[in-house]
Design a protein around this motif. Structure first.
Motif, PDB file in Angstrom:
ATOM      1  N   LEU A  32       6.459  -0.304  -7.588  1.00 18.05           N
ATOM      2  CA  LEU A  32       7.239   0.666  -8.366  1.00 18.05           C
ATOM      3  C   LEU A  32       6.780   2.097  -8.105  1.00 18.05           C
ATOM      4  O   LEU A  32       7.607   3.009  -8.026  1.00 18.05           O
ATOM      5  N   GLU A  33       5.491   2.287  -7.942  1.00 15.10           N
ATOM      6  CA  GLU A  33       4.971   3.625  -7.653  1.00 15.10           C
ATOM      7  C   GLU A  33       5.478   4.125  -6.300  1.00 15.10           C
ATOM      8  O   GLU A  33       5.898   5.275  -6.166  1.00 15.10           O
ATOM      9  N   GLU A  34       5.430   3.272  -5.311  1.00 16.62           N
ATOM     10  CA  GLU A  34       5.826   3.681  -3.952  1.00 16.62           C
ATOM     11  C   GLU A  34       7.336   3.823  -3.791  1.00 16.62           C
ATOM     12  O   GLU A  34       7.792   4.511  -2.884  1.00 16.62           O
ATOM     13  N   THR A  35       8.117   3.184  -4.648  1.00 16.04           N
ATOM     14  CA  THR A  35       9.576   3.208  -4.496  1.00 16.04           C
ATOM     15  C   THR A  35      10.271   3.880  -5.680  1.00 16.04           C
ATOM     16  O   THR A  35      11.492   3.793  -5.795  1.00 16.04           O
ATOM     17  N   ALA A  37      11.348   6.701  -6.495  1.00 18.66           N
ATOM     18  CA  ALA A  37      12.483   7.608  -6.274  1.00 18.66           C
ATOM     19  C   ALA A  37      13.809   6.857  -6.174  1.00 18.66           C
ATOM     20  O   ALA A  37      14.869   7.451  -6.370  1.00 18.66           O
ATOM     21  N   HIS A  38      13.738   5.560  -5.906  1.00 19.53           N
ATOM     22  CA  HIS A  38      14.964   4.776  -5.689  1.00 19.53           C
ATOM     23  C   HIS A  38      15.343   3.914  -6.886  1.00 19.53           C
ATOM     24  O   HIS A  38      16.442   3.372  -6.921  1.00 19.53           O
ATOM     25  N   GLY A  39      14.443   3.743  -7.842  1.00 15.36           N
ATOM     26  CA  GLY A  39      14.757   3.001  -9.057  1.00 15.36           C
ATOM     27  C   GLY A  39      15.110   1.550  -8.823  1.00 15.36           C
ATOM     28  O   GLY A  39      15.993   1.013  -9.497  1.00 15.36           O
ATOM     29  N   VAL A  40      14.425   0.907  -7.914  1.00 12.40           N
ATOM     30  CA  VAL A  40      14.687  -0.502  -7.631  1.00 12.40           C
ATOM     31  C   VAL A  40      13.438  -1.312  -7.985  1.00 12.40           C
ATOM     32  O   VAL A  40      12.313  -0.845  -7.788  1.00 12.40           O
ATOM     33  N   LEU A 110      18.332   0.033   1.097  1.00 17.08           N
ATOM     34  CA  LEU A 110      17.272  -0.759   1.730  1.00 17.08           C
ATOM     35  C   LEU A 110      16.568   0.041   2.822  1.00 17.08           C
ATOM     36  O   LEU A 110      15.339   0.003   2.927  1.00 17.08           O
ATOM     37  N   ASN A 111      17.332   0.766   3.613  1.00 15.25           N
ATOM     38  CA  ASN A 111      16.722   1.604   4.655  1.00 15.25           C
ATOM     39  C   ASN A 111      15.834   2.681   4.040  1.00 15.25           C
ATOM     40  O   ASN A 111      14.756   2.973   4.560  1.00 15.25           O
ATOM     41  N   VAL A 113      14.339   2.582   1.024  1.00 17.79           N
ATOM     42  CA  VAL A 113      13.231   1.983   0.275  1.00 17.79           C
ATOM     43  C   VAL A 113      12.170   1.398   1.199  1.00 17.79           C
ATOM     44  O   VAL A 113      10.993   1.352   0.846  1.00 17.79           O
ATOM     45  N   GLN A 114      12.568   0.982   2.386  1.00 18.88           N
ATOM     46  CA  GLN A 114      11.650   0.245   3.257  1.00 18.88           C
ATOM     47  C   GLN A 114      10.309   0.953   3.511  1.00 18.88           C
ATOM     48  O   GLN A 114       9.270   0.308   3.407  1.00 18.88           O
ATOM     49  N   PRO A 115      10.273   2.245   3.813  1.00 15.99           N
ATOM     50  CA  PRO A 115       8.959   2.869   4.039  1.00 15.99           C
ATOM     51  C   PRO A 115       8.027   2.746   2.827  1.00 15.99           C
ATOM     52  O   PRO A 115       6.843   2.426   2.980  1.00 15.99           O
ATOM     53  N   GLY A 116       8.542   2.965   1.625  1.00 13.11           N
ATOM     54  CA  GLY A 116       7.728   2.835   0.423  1.00 13.11           C
ATOM     55  C   GLY A 116       7.305   1.402   0.169  1.00 13.11           C
ATOM     56  O   GLY A 116       6.167   1.133  -0.230  1.00 13.11           O
ATOM     57  N   MET A 117       8.211   0.475   0.400  1.00 14.41           N
ATOM     58  CA  MET A 117       7.885  -0.938   0.232  1.00 14.41           C
ATOM     59  C   MET A 117       6.770  -1.336   1.193  1.00 14.41           C
ATOM     60  O   MET A 117       5.818  -2.018   0.814  1.00 14.41           O
ATOM     61  N   LEU A 118       6.848  -0.867   2.440  1.00 17.07           N
ATOM     62  CA  LEU A 118       5.808  -1.189   3.421  1.00 17.07           C
ATOM     63  C   LEU A 118       4.474  -0.536   3.056  1.00 17.07           C
ATOM     64  O   LEU A 118       3.406  -1.139   3.227  1.00 17.07           O
ATOM     65  N   ARG A 119       4.531   0.684   2.521  1.00 19.06           N
ATOM     66  CA  ARG A 119       3.294   1.330   2.049  1.00 19.06           C
ATOM     67  C   ARG A 119       2.678   0.518   0.916  1.00 19.06           C
ATOM     68  O   ARG A 119       1.455   0.335   0.854  1.00 19.06           O
TER      69      ARG A 119
END
Length: 164
Positions: A32-35, A37-40, A110-111, A113-119
């Motif tokens: 949630l912290e890394e993503t 900005a996207h609210g997912v 998804l595109n 969010v992916q960088p934050g999810m990977l972080r």
């Protein structure tokens, strides 16, 4: 019936379930912290990613794929649909079945969010020495797969798991 002797009882720190629950709490917080900005949420991300991987998947199969309750997956999809990220379409062969696809906005999300999810994934593994990370992931899969039947929502992953 006598009470257990507290001096022989294991401490929380000796129980795998305690650490697994804590790690899950940490995983959600880091995601949630890394993503943010996207609210997912992690469950919403999993649903979106599974539908992206297999467009036209039905709700029940999606629930099994991501290990989520079939009785509550509908509310997850409701939220994704309300945000314009996913569509439900009636099946041509069975009008009761809803087939799921992503919208262009869902694909874009998804595109994004992916960088934050990977972080987030990297941050969760960061305390482990790099040489142990693959072994840890392999052991997690063994534990999850070996105990899958005990879940309230056993998963049946899409083919090709582990090859991503």
């Amino acid at each position: 019936m006598s009470s257990p002797d507290p001096s022989t009882a294991p401490t929380l720190e000796d129980l795998p379930g305690f650490h697994i629950r804590r790690l899950q709490q940490i995983a959600v917080a880091v995601f949630l912290e890394e993503t943010q900005a996207h609210g997912v949420t992690p469950v919403q991300y999993a649903a979106l990613a599974a539908v992206q991987r297999q467009p036209g998947i039905d709700q029940r199969t999606l629930a099994r794929t991501i290990g989520f309750d079939t009785s509550t997956i509908g509310s997850v999809i409701d939220r994704l649909e309300a945000r314009g990220w996913m569509l439900r379409n009636a099946s041509a062969s069975d009008r009761r079945v809803r087939l799921l696809t992503l919208t262009a906005e869902g694909e874009a999300l998804l595109n994004a969010v992916q960088p934050g999810m990977l972080r987030a994934q990297a941050r969760m593994l960061e305390p482990l020495p790099e040489a142990q990370r693959a072994d840890f992931m392999a052991m997690l899969r063994v534990l999850v797969d070996g105990n899958n039947e005990f879940s309230r929502a056993p998963s049946a992953p899409l083919s090709g798991r582990g090859s991503d």
